[in-house]
Design an enzyme around this catalytic site. Structure first.
Site, PDB file in Angstrom:
ATOM      1  CB  THR A   1      -2.056 -29.373  -5.135  1.00 47.01           C
ATOM      2  OG1 THR A   1      -1.180 -28.333  -5.593  1.00 47.01           O
ATOM      3  CG2 THR A   1      -1.240 -30.469  -4.486  1.00 47.01           C
ATOM      4  CD  GLU A   2      -8.815 -27.782  -5.331  1.00 43.26           C
ATOM      5  OE1 GLU A   2      -9.629 -26.909  -5.000  1.00 43.26           O
ATOM      6  OE2 GLU A   2      -9.112 -28.980  -5.455  1.00 43.26           O
ATOM      7  CG  ASN A   3      -2.587 -25.543  -3.488  1.00 37.98           C
ATOM      8  OD1 ASN A   3      -2.752 -26.711  -3.822  1.00 37.98           O
ATOM      9  ND2 ASN A   3      -1.728 -25.190  -2.550  1.00 37.98           N
TER      10      ASN A   3
ATOM     11  CB  SER B   1      -4.081 -25.501 -10.837  1.00 34.98           C
ATOM     12  OG  SER B   1      -4.378 -26.707 -10.162  1.00 34.98           O
TER      13      SER B   1
END
Length: 209
Positions: free
Chosen positions: A39-41, A81
């Site tokens: 996940t980009e977070n 990320s």
């Protein structure tokens, strides 16, 4: 669509799921597939969507949907990320789309309408950083216009980045010589070709025609 995408993700792949329809893929992955969701977070080895007592409001995907974590899950800074995304470390990303061109251009961050709210997020980084880009979207808009077009009229996210398109009526492969129909769902090939203004080739096996 989500089940079809999950089926086509290679064993052991590192995968990012975009906001919207792509998040549903997490619920269809075989636990034995070895797929690691990013996940980009800032999370690796995300699991399916959380329900009931499994919900932790501080454990969400990039779309703010509560998710579960699988054994070995790891957390890291947002910047790290994006470094993974930009550095070519993801095997597949699955993104939504407003439009996809016949050559694989992607438009998914803004419709271009004056009152539309832009939503860039990490789409540009994913589209150019992932080794393969899968798109999940409906084939047509609410007014019946096709989302697969000769050229995108919406602002581009990235050029010639899309490898495969999964829609509610067809699965298409983007090639250098046009779009190849791999599967159809509830529509005939001739009917689909008549509603689109792009070149199509029927790539289905004889037993699926």
């Amino acid at each position: 669509m989500a089940a079809l995408v999950a089926r086509d993700i290679p064993h052991g792949a590192y995968v990012n799921l975009g906001i919207g329809l792509p998040t549903l893929v997490a619920d269809h992955l075989d636990p034995a597939s070895g797929v690691v969701l990013h996940t980009e977070n800032g999370m690796l080895n995300m699991g399916p969507r959380a329900h009931g007592d499994d919900i932790d409001e501080e454990l969400t995907n990039a779309g703010k949907i509560p998710v579960t974590e699988l054994p070995g899950a790891a957390y890291f800074h947002h910047a790290d990320s994006f470094a993974m995304m930009r550095g070519g470390h993801l095997d597949v990303c699955v993104l939504g789309a407003f439009q996809v061109s016949a050559t694989g251009d992607l438009a998914n961050w803004h419709t271009g309408a004056p009152d539309a709210i832009p939503a860039v997020g990490g789409a540009m980084d994913l589209a150019i950083g992932a080794k393969r880009v899968f798109v999940m979207t409906t084939m047509f808009t609410k007014d019946g216009s096709p989302k697969i077009v000769p050229e995108c009229t919406c602002p581009l996210t990235a050029e010639r980045c899309v490898d495969r398109i999964y829609t509610d009526v067809a699965t298409l492969q983007v090639t250098g010589s046009g779009l190849v129909v791999l599967d159809l769902h509830g529509i005939g090939y001739d009917d689909l070709a008549a509603r689109l203004t792009v070149k199509l080739t029927d790539g289905r096996t004889p037993d699926r025609r």
